[in-house]
Scaffold this motif. Structure first.
Motif, PDB file in Angstrom:
ATOM      1  N   PHE A  10       0.807  -1.219   0.000  1.00  0.00           N
ATOM      2  CA  PHE A  10       0.000   0.000   0.000  1.00  0.00           C
ATOM      3  C   PHE A  10       0.846   1.278   0.000  1.00  0.00           C
ATOM      4  O   PHE A  10       0.552   2.200  -0.772  1.00  0.00           O
ATOM      5  CB  PHE A  10      -0.977   0.002   1.180  1.00  0.00           C
ATOM      6  CG  PHE A  10      -1.702   1.296   1.354  1.00  0.00           C
ATOM      7  CD1 PHE A  10      -2.735   1.652   0.500  1.00  0.00           C
ATOM      8  CD2 PHE A  10      -1.334   2.179   2.364  1.00  0.00           C
ATOM      9  CE1 PHE A  10      -3.397   2.870   0.653  1.00  0.00           C
ATOM     10  CE2 PHE A  10      -1.987   3.386   2.519  1.00  0.00           C
ATOM     11  CZ  PHE A  10      -3.021   3.728   1.664  1.00  0.00           C
ATOM     12  N   PRO A  11       1.880   1.393   0.834  1.00  0.00           N
ATOM     13  CA  PRO A  11       2.640   2.652   0.842  1.00  0.00           C
ATOM     14  C   PRO A  11       3.202   3.020  -0.534  1.00  0.00           C
ATOM     15  O   PRO A  11       3.087   4.177  -0.961  1.00  0.00           O
ATOM     16  CB  PRO A  11       3.771   2.385   1.845  1.00  0.00           C
ATOM     17  CG  PRO A  11       3.203   1.343   2.764  1.00  0.00           C
ATOM     18  CD  PRO A  11       2.359   0.467   1.859  1.00  0.00           C
ATOM     19  N   ARG A  12       3.776   2.062  -1.221  1.00  0.00           N
ATOM     20  CA  ARG A  12       4.326   2.332  -2.557  1.00  0.00           C
ATOM     21  C   ARG A  12       3.208   2.661  -3.545  1.00  0.00           C
ATOM     22  O   ARG A  12       3.313   3.601  -4.340  1.00  0.00           O
ATOM     23  CB  ARG A  12       5.121   1.125  -3.061  1.00  0.00           C
ATOM     24  CG  ARG A  12       5.683   1.332  -4.473  1.00  0.00           C
ATOM     25  CD  ARG A  12       6.392   0.094  -4.997  1.00  0.00           C
ATOM     26  NE  ARG A  12       5.619  -1.130  -4.862  1.00  0.00           N
ATOM     27  CZ  ARG A  12       4.626  -1.492  -5.678  1.00  0.00           C
ATOM     28  NH1 ARG A  12       4.273  -0.732  -6.682  1.00  0.00           N
ATOM     29  NH2 ARG A  12       3.983  -2.632  -5.489  1.00  0.00           N
ATOM     30  N   ARG A  13       2.128   1.923  -3.473  1.00  0.00           N
ATOM     31  CA  ARG A  13       1.011   2.173  -4.390  1.00  0.00           C
ATOM     32  C   ARG A  13       0.394   3.542  -4.155  1.00  0.00           C
ATOM     33  O   ARG A  13       0.019   4.235  -5.098  1.00  0.00           O
ATOM     34  CB  ARG A  13      -0.046   1.085  -4.250  1.00  0.00           C
ATOM     35  CG  ARG A  13       0.415  -0.255  -4.773  1.00  0.00           C
ATOM     36  CD  ARG A  13      -0.639  -1.311  -4.549  1.00  0.00           C
ATOM     37  NE  ARG A  13      -0.160  -2.614  -4.983  1.00  0.00           N
ATOM     38  CZ  ARG A  13      -0.945  -3.623  -5.254  1.00  0.00           C
ATOM     39  NH1 ARG A  13      -2.263  -3.506  -5.134  1.00  0.00           N
ATOM     40  NH2 ARG A  13      -0.443  -4.763  -5.642  1.00  0.00           N
ATOM     41  N   LEU A  14       0.292   3.925  -2.887  1.00  0.00           N
ATOM     42  CA  LEU A  14      -0.248   5.247  -2.557  1.00  0.00           C
ATOM     43  C   LEU A  14       0.656   6.337  -3.122  1.00  0.00           C
ATOM     44  O   LEU A  14       0.182   7.268  -3.785  1.00  0.00           O
ATOM     45  CB  LEU A  14      -0.371   5.405  -1.037  1.00  0.00           C
ATOM     46  CG  LEU A  14      -0.769   6.792  -0.538  1.00  0.00           C
ATOM     47  CD1 LEU A  14      -2.132   7.206  -1.072  1.00  0.00           C
ATOM     48  CD2 LEU A  14      -0.739   6.824   0.982  1.00  0.00           C
ATOM     49  N   ARG A  15       1.942   6.229  -2.878  1.00  0.00           N
ATOM     50  CA  ARG A  15       2.886   7.226  -3.382  1.00  0.00           C
ATOM     51  C   ARG A  15       2.836   7.306  -4.905  1.00  0.00           C
ATOM     52  O   ARG A  15       2.762   8.399  -5.485  1.00  0.00           O
ATOM     53  CB  ARG A  15       4.307   6.893  -2.917  1.00  0.00           C
ATOM     54  CG  ARG A  15       5.334   7.942  -3.346  1.00  0.00           C
ATOM     55  CD  ARG A  15       6.755   7.478  -3.141  1.00  0.00           C
ATOM     56  NE  ARG A  15       7.019   6.371  -4.058  1.00  0.00           N
ATOM     57  CZ  ARG A  15       7.470   5.174  -3.701  1.00  0.00           C
ATOM     58  NH1 ARG A  15       7.724   4.901  -2.441  1.00  0.00           N
ATOM     59  NH2 ARG A  15       7.681   4.239  -4.599  1.00  0.00           N
TER      60      ARG A  15
END
Length: 86
Positions: A10-15
């Motif tokens: 999620f963190p990478r996808r959000l960024r």
């Protein structure tokens, strides 16, 4: 043969979604009623609930499941008249 837990992507996808939308962390934060610091925390991997992830996807104009696969069920619930993830 021990299975390792899947890392939360999620963190990478959000960024990536935020950058693709051409938004700064502060701009996204304003859209969802969070602080820029909270967006930075989320992009670093701090925990968030499904509702927050759903709200971020909507603010970014992306399919919620593209940020978190568990949100794929939101489409099914919406078609059955329910609005938000549990």
């Amino acid at each position: 043969n021990t299975r390792l837990p899947m890392p939360d992507t999620f963190p990478r996808r959000l960024r990536d979604a935020r950058r693709a939308a051409g938004l700064s962390q502060a701009q996204l934060a304003e859209r969802v009623g969070l602080t820029q610091g909270r967006i930075a925390q989320l992009e670093r991997g701090d925990p968030s609930d499904l509702q927050q992830r759903y709200d971020l996807a909507v603010a970014l104009g992306v399919d919620p499941a593209s940020l978190d696969g568990r949100l794929a069920s939101v489409r099914r619930r919406k078609s059955q008249g329910q609005e938000h993830p549990r």
